[in-house]
Scaffold this motif. Sequence first.
Motif, PDB file in Angstrom:
ATOM      1  N   ILE A  89       0.843  -1.201   0.000  1.00 17.97           N
ATOM      2  CA  ILE A  89       0.000   0.000   0.000  1.00 17.97           C
ATOM      3  C   ILE A  89       0.877   1.250   0.000  1.00 17.97           C
ATOM      4  CG2 ILE A  89      -1.681   1.329   1.347  1.00 17.97           C
ATOM      5  CD1 ILE A  89      -2.800  -1.355   2.354  1.00 17.97           C
ATOM      6  N   ASP A  90       1.975   1.218   0.787  1.00 16.32           N
ATOM      7  CA  ASP A  90       2.895   2.354   0.804  1.00 16.32           C
ATOM      8  C   ASP A  90       3.557   2.556  -0.558  1.00 16.32           C
ATOM      9  OD1 ASP A  90       2.438   2.989   3.467  1.00 16.32           O
ATOM     10  OD2 ASP A  90       3.979   1.624   4.200  1.00 16.32           O
ATOM     11  N   LEU A  91       3.946   1.444  -1.177  1.00 20.29           N
ATOM     12  CA  LEU A  91       4.564   1.547  -2.505  1.00 20.29           C
ATOM     13  C   LEU A  91       3.577   2.074  -3.530  1.00 20.29           C
ATOM     14  CD1 LEU A  91       6.685  -1.738  -2.658  1.00 20.29           C
ATOM     15  CD2 LEU A  91       7.551   0.606  -2.590  1.00 20.29           C
ATOM     16  N   ALA A  92       2.321   1.654  -3.419  1.00 23.36           N
ATOM     17  CA  ALA A  92       1.305   2.105  -4.371  1.00 23.36           C
ATOM     18  C   ALA A  92       1.096   3.611  -4.301  1.00 23.36           C
ATOM     19  CB  ALA A  92      -0.013   1.378  -4.098  1.00 23.36           C
ATOM     20  N   ALA A  93       1.302   4.183  -3.129  1.00 25.74           N
ATOM     21  CA  ALA A  93       1.124   5.631  -2.975  1.00 25.74           C
ATOM     22  C   ALA A  93       2.125   6.406  -3.827  1.00 25.74           C
ATOM     23  CB  ALA A  93       1.266   6.018  -1.506  1.00 25.74           C
ATOM     24  N   GLN A  94       3.238   5.740  -4.206  1.00 24.95           N
ATOM     25  CA  GLN A  94       4.245   6.396  -5.038  1.00 24.95           C
ATOM     26  C   GLN A  94       3.996   6.176  -6.534  1.00 24.95           C
ATOM     27  OE1 GLN A  94       6.435   8.391  -3.507  1.00 24.95           O
ATOM     28  NE2 GLN A  94       5.250   7.766  -1.696  1.00 24.95           N
ATOM     29  N   ASP A  95       3.031   5.326  -6.841  1.00 27.18           N
ATOM     30  CA  ASP A  95       2.719   5.031  -8.251  1.00 27.18           C
ATOM     31  C   ASP A  95       1.205   4.866  -8.367  1.00 27.18           C
ATOM     32  OD1 ASP A  95       2.775   4.352 -10.875  1.00 27.18           O
ATOM     33  OD2 ASP A  95       3.774   2.417 -10.618  1.00 27.18           O
ATOM     34  N   VAL A 132      -0.911   5.586 -10.543  1.00 24.68           N
ATOM     35  CA  VAL A 132      -1.502   5.226 -11.833  1.00 24.68           C
ATOM     36  C   VAL A 132      -1.614   3.711 -11.976  1.00 24.68           C
ATOM     37  CG1 VAL A 132      -1.225   5.364 -14.333  1.00 24.68           C
ATOM     38  CG2 VAL A 132      -0.612   7.328 -12.891  1.00 24.68           C
ATOM     39  N   ASN A 133      -0.611   2.993 -11.462  1.00 21.22           N
ATOM     40  CA  ASN A 133      -0.557   1.535 -11.613  1.00 21.22           C
ATOM     41  C   ASN A 133      -1.256   0.869 -10.416  1.00 21.22           C
ATOM     42  OD1 ASN A 133       0.079  -1.141 -11.943  1.00 21.22           O
ATOM     43  ND2 ASN A 133       2.257  -0.788 -12.373  1.00 21.22           N
ATOM     44  N   PRO A 134      -2.336   0.118 -10.666  1.00 20.03           N
ATOM     45  CA  PRO A 134      -3.086  -0.487  -9.558  1.00 20.03           C
ATOM     46  C   PRO A 134      -2.520  -1.831  -9.092  1.00 20.03           C
ATOM     47  CG  PRO A 134      -4.203  -0.963 -11.615  1.00 20.03           C
ATOM     48  CD  PRO A 134      -2.990  -0.136 -11.970  1.00 20.03           C
ATOM     49  N   THR A 135      -1.386  -2.256  -9.654  1.00 20.44           N
ATOM     50  CA  THR A 135      -0.871  -3.603  -9.383  1.00 20.44           C
ATOM     51  C   THR A 135      -0.655  -3.847  -7.902  1.00 20.44           C
ATOM     52  OG1 THR A 135       0.223  -3.644 -11.540  1.00 20.44           O
ATOM     53  CG2 THR A 135       0.973  -5.245  -9.897  1.00 20.44           C
ATOM     54  N   TYR A 136       0.030  -2.935  -7.244  1.00 23.10           N
ATOM     55  CA  TYR A 136       0.359  -3.152  -5.830  1.00 23.10           C
ATOM     56  C   TYR A 136      -0.893  -3.219  -4.969  1.00 23.10           C
ATOM     57  CZ  TYR A 136       5.339  -2.387  -6.783  1.00 23.10           C
ATOM     58  OH  TYR A 136       6.618  -2.499  -7.255  1.00 23.10           O
TER      59      TYR A 136
END
Length: 893
Positions: free
Chosen positions: A363-369, A371-375
């Motif tokens: 979830i923390d990594l997704a906050a940096q990207d 656009v990409n819903p993968t994480y």
Amino acid sequence: MTKRRFNSVHHNFWGILLVLGAITSVTPVLAQSTLVAREISISSHSSSASVSTLLRQGKTAYEAGNYTKATATWQKAYQQYQAEGNLINQALSLSYLSLSSQKQGNWQAAKEYIAQSLDILESEPKLKAKNLAIYAQVINTQGRLQLATGKIEAAIVSWKQAAEAYQKAGDDIGTLGSQINQAQALQSLGLYRRSQKLLIEIASQLQEKPDSRLKISGLRTLGIALQVSGNLNDAQEILQESLAISEKLNLPEESSATLLSLGDTVRASGDLPKGEAQSDRNKRRNSDNTPAYAFYEQAAAITSQPLLKVEAQLNQLSTLIAFEQWRAAKNLVPEIQTNISQLSNRANRRSIYAQINLANSLIDLAAQDSVNPTYLNQSQNLLTKAVEQAEQLQDIKAESYGLGILGHLSEQRQQWSLGQKYTEQAIDLAQRINEPELIYQWQWQLGRLQVAQNNYSSGISPEARRRAIASYSEAVNALESLRSDLALTNLDVQYSFRDGVEPVYRELVRLLLQPENNQAISQANLIRARDTIESLQLAELNDFFREACLDATPISIENVDPEAAVIYPIILRDRLEVILSLPGKPLQHYSTPISQTELEAEIQELRETVVIRSQRTFRKPAQNLYDWLIRPTLQDLVASEIKTLVFVPDGSFRNIPMGVLHDKENYLIEKYNIALTPGLQLLAPRPLKELELKTLAAGLTEERQGFAPLDYVQVELEDIQKQLDSTLLIDQEFTREKLQNTMESQSYPIVHIATHGQFSSILEDTFLLAWDSRIQINQLSSILQNRNLPEQQAIELLVLSACETAVGDDRAALGLAGMAVRAGARSTLATLWSVNDQATALAINNFYQQLTKPTVPMTKTEALREAQLTLINLPRFNHPYYWSSFILIGNWL
């Protein structure tokens, strides 16, 4: 002319709280339980090999976190032992059943099982005498249950009995484990010195043991216990010793476990090498150079245990995220995912937590990207599986943890209704097993979701606001219950106080002080907001000292001085709120729309410019702050004939002298007496005129330990002796031992210390300089408190005429206030920055002259104001650099 030097060190202090996966950027995996006395040791007293096998199968399931299977297996074993008439193993099986019931949150069953087990053993004295190790194990289980249900004193008694029984049975690890459990229970009662003494004794016992697995494990367990209690330097030293032995004996699995604990310990201290500033850490963003990362990396490299490897890698990942090393973090994820996929089919508590921790990091990594819903999708899958497995195992805590993080995931996706559903389920489970460390997190999350879901363009609806206030209030209540319950403290998760606790209080205050339909704030909400901000002050002090240090009898200062007004400036992210308390009148409220960033910049500018003697640039921020803080209250202050302003300073307001605020004609100190206090809860105040002003005055005049001589200290102390009955300790006479012996010899209502000092946001680096050594803040508190004198002879006034706090570090000023209260002093007179030595001597001399006037007795705040006005009226010293640094904290009478 010598300035009194007070070096400042900035440090990002990390508190420690048992919150399973706190929603911050730092989410280490679970460590082993710190209740360390042996839980399960399979007996050989079975008359049937199949029954003994059942006990071992239950043990395997228990250690894997499958408590439902463990319970069923042990119930079957108990029934067979009952059929055989094997009393000792009946008692043992019942003790195991109590353990598994505790893990499942089934407290009533746990109590019944342990009571039956003890009944068997105590009804057969000879049986107990022949099986002391088993009796000790049962008593240890009883202690765990008593601690979990809040019967801390009873738990201590049980663990003492267990330690004695283990000792008689020759079980060294059981003895040491029971003693460590006692130490942790003593901490939960606030008996920190007794706890520390016991831990030192345990360390001494371990040193005498030969190098072995037992010593390695014992030292590691002791290191974790020291880590839990906040003794991070000692913890690291003990853990390093454990590591050295395991490396010497070539035991890589032991080394890996210890390296993981070393990483946690370094991380708890902020992951900064000693003396490194936060700004330096920001420059040194390469996280694989940090000590914690190196320990985790080594732990993962040398272990052959798949689960331990994953746990170490997860801590590597969270460290990379904490240091914003996004590329390295993303590169590590696939390997962790592969390793976890190999574990997840063998469900147990540790593998479930590993999945949840990885999901949280994703979830923390997704906050940096974004656009990409993968994480986020991967996180959803991990959490769904973890919750299903926890439900199958009937592991309520793990299920609550997984559901709560699912709520957090939904919050990040702005799926407010779904997030609220998951979070409410998590709360229900946490409440079922009475886990306040989870309840606080999920209630806080629920409050955020309720605000977000209903925050329409016209603002949050009144009903939604009331629901959010209720959720935030429950979160604060849970935090309050955790404040002194240090036995529940653990390094399972580290959190930043400012990120993980402080916002809960501030967001509740923000909701309470939000107008509803353009109506005035109700008195009930004003009172609750005031009480909440005071609770935050107390929580901050406890966080600074890493213990619940304030236990004074509360008294309302509004009932003490009919000519005093209490002002609460409250910093919120979008405005400055001010609550005004006038004697005999309802609370009043003022609000200024200004961002927290802008307000704190103004405060910082005043703090930086007021010490520049060649300029008057401080006037602009001093006037702005006056307009925001004081001007709206003027009419009410005049109407109530107020003479004294008592500030409860919030955040960075602690770093500035309120007396320097300026109305474009006069300083605030020229119109009002001024005092500061952490809140309404004070030691019962009384005027100094009721006391014999006997004084202990100590100080240094000569150069010591690289600190410059203080030329005017001799004059300062001799002037005090001329005015008051005083005992002087100067230079060679001012040693730590002599200060303690003198304090123990008789009562001194006034203690005056004139020496170099340092107040840092690092507790261990805060000290006063004596002739022979540095007196640490905890040592000073001990000297001033441990006098075996009745309450009415407590220290009325502590004067520290040589202190300074760090610019931009409000925790240092907080430590000054907390030290005074913790030491038992009703009032403290200190300085916010290094002051001209001659000006200090002049101000202090004038202060005591005012206090000792026989014809017109003055309060302490009146005496300080007169001393400051004396300097203002002297051309040489009229710049606020010379006079505004002096502040009075606590009782002003």
